[in-house]
Design a protein around this motif. Structure first.
Motif, PDB file in Angstrom:
ATOM      1  N   ARG A 116      27.188 100.310  29.747  1.00 16.87           N
ATOM      2  CA  ARG A 116      27.279  98.865  29.854  1.00 16.87           C
ATOM      3  C   ARG A 116      27.531  98.261  28.481  1.00 16.87           C
ATOM      4  O   ARG A 116      26.942  98.684  27.502  1.00 16.87           O
ATOM      5  N   ARG A 117      28.378  97.242  28.448  1.00 16.32           N
ATOM      6  CA  ARG A 117      28.738  96.603  27.184  1.00 16.32           C
ATOM      7  C   ARG A 117      27.654  95.650  26.703  1.00 16.32           C
ATOM      8  O   ARG A 117      27.009  94.984  27.485  1.00 16.32           O
ATOM      9  N   GLN A 118      27.498  95.610  25.378  1.00 18.93           N
ATOM     10  CA  GLN A 118      26.644  94.596  24.784  1.00 18.93           C
ATOM     11  C   GLN A 118      27.411  93.296  24.745  1.00 18.93           C
ATOM     12  O   GLN A 118      28.609  93.282  24.478  1.00 18.93           O
ATOM     13  N   ARG A 119      26.720  92.193  24.983  1.00 16.41           N
ATOM     14  CA  ARG A 119      27.366  90.885  24.964  1.00 16.41           C
ATOM     15  C   ARG A 119      26.679  90.000  23.949  1.00 16.41           C
ATOM     16  O   ARG A 119      25.496  90.167  23.669  1.00 16.41           O
ATOM     17  N   GLN A 120      27.439  89.041  23.431  1.00 10.58           N
ATOM     18  CA  GLN A 120      26.917  88.169  22.407  1.00 10.58           C
ATOM     19  C   GLN A 120      27.629  86.828  22.464  1.00 10.58           C
ATOM     20  O   GLN A 120      28.820  86.772  22.772  1.00 10.58           O
ATOM     21  N   MET A 121      26.907  85.743  22.151  1.00 12.66           N
ATOM     22  CA  MET A 121      27.527  84.422  22.102  1.00 12.66           C
ATOM     23  C   MET A 121      28.060  84.160  20.703  1.00 12.66           C
ATOM     24  O   MET A 121      27.428  84.535  19.723  1.00 12.66           O
ATOM     25  N   VAL A 173      31.916  80.936  23.118  1.00 15.47           N
ATOM     26  CA  VAL A 173      32.441  81.982  23.986  1.00 15.47           C
ATOM     27  C   VAL A 173      31.448  83.137  24.056  1.00 15.47           C
ATOM     28  O   VAL A 173      30.623  83.322  23.175  1.00 15.47           O
ATOM     29  N   LEU A 174      31.535  83.894  25.139  1.00 18.35           N
ATOM     30  CA  LEU A 174      30.751  85.112  25.311  1.00 18.35           C
ATOM     31  C   LEU A 174      31.690  86.278  25.052  1.00 18.35           C
ATOM     32  O   LEU A 174      32.765  86.345  25.638  1.00 18.35           O
ATOM     33  N   ILE A 175      31.302  87.167  24.143  1.00 18.45           N
ATOM     34  CA  ILE A 175      32.165  88.312  23.834  1.00 18.45           C
ATOM     35  C   ILE A 175      31.482  89.599  24.264  1.00 18.45           C
ATOM     36  O   ILE A 175      30.263  89.675  24.355  1.00 18.45           O
ATOM     37  N   GLY A 176      32.291  90.600  24.544  1.00 17.70           N
ATOM     38  CA  GLY A 176      31.801  91.934  24.857  1.00 17.70           C
ATOM     39  C   GLY A 176      32.120  92.850  23.698  1.00 17.70           C
ATOM     40  O   GLY A 176      33.283  93.035  23.354  1.00 17.70           O
ATOM     41  N   ASP A 231      33.312  97.966  14.390  1.00 18.62           N
ATOM     42  CA  ASP A 231      32.287  96.999  14.775  1.00 18.62           C
ATOM     43  C   ASP A 231      32.820  95.568  14.715  1.00 18.62           C
ATOM     44  O   ASP A 231      32.266  94.673  15.328  1.00 18.62           O
ATOM     45  N   GLY A 232      33.905  95.353  13.996  1.00 15.19           N
ATOM     46  CA  GLY A 232      34.447  94.016  13.809  1.00 15.19           C
ATOM     47  C   GLY A 232      35.375  93.558  14.914  1.00 15.19           C
ATOM     48  O   GLY A 232      35.986  92.501  14.809  1.00 15.19           O
ATOM     49  N   LYS A 233      35.498  94.322  15.993  1.00 17.04           N
ATOM     50  CA  LYS A 233      36.396  93.952  17.089  1.00 17.04           C
ATOM     51  C   LYS A 233      35.632  93.829  18.398  1.00 17.04           C
ATOM     52  O   LYS A 233      34.664  94.545  18.635  1.00 17.04           O
ATOM     53  N   ALA A 234      36.092  92.875  19.243  1.00 17.47           N
ATOM     54  CA  ALA A 234      35.434  92.642  20.526  1.00 17.47           C
ATOM     55  C   ALA A 234      36.439  91.988  21.469  1.00 17.47           C
ATOM     56  O   ALA A 234      37.583  91.747  21.096  1.00 17.47           O
ATOM     57  N   ASP A 235      35.994  91.705  22.686  1.00 20.14           N
ATOM     58  CA  ASP A 235      36.836  91.065  23.687  1.00 20.14           C
ATOM     59  C   ASP A 235      36.157  89.792  24.174  1.00 20.14           C
ATOM     60  O   ASP A 235      34.949  89.793  24.421  1.00 20.14           O
TER      61      ASP A 235
END
Length: 75
Positions: A1-6, A48-51, A58-62
């Motif tokens: 499962r992906r970690q999510r962050q605001m 936004v909420l990123i995954g 570590d510097g890239k997300a969706d």
């Protein structure tokens, strides 16, 4: 499962990519998902909420979701 962050969007980089400032203090380069690309417009200062990616840098997300103004107030 992906970690999510605001995060808060800083700048538009082009080609469906944005730079965001996350709550952990890091700046990340995010890719806007294809399902959001032409349907949801993300402006500077939007929340936004990123995954976070499980692999690679570590510097890239969706970008997973954009919170609209009413939703952001409830957070």
């Amino acid at each position: 499962r992906r970690q999510r962050q605001m995060c808060i969007r800083d700048s538009l980089l082009g080609s469906g990519r944005v730079e965001v400032q996350c709550v952990d203090g890091k700046k990340r380069t995010c890719t806007i998902r294809g399902s959001m690309r032409n349907r949801v417009w993300i402006h500077a200062g939007d929340i936004v909420l990123i995954g976070l990616r499980d692999f690679g840098d570590d510097g890239k997300a969706d970008v997973m979701l954009k919170y609209y103004e009413i939703e952001a107030r409830e957070l």
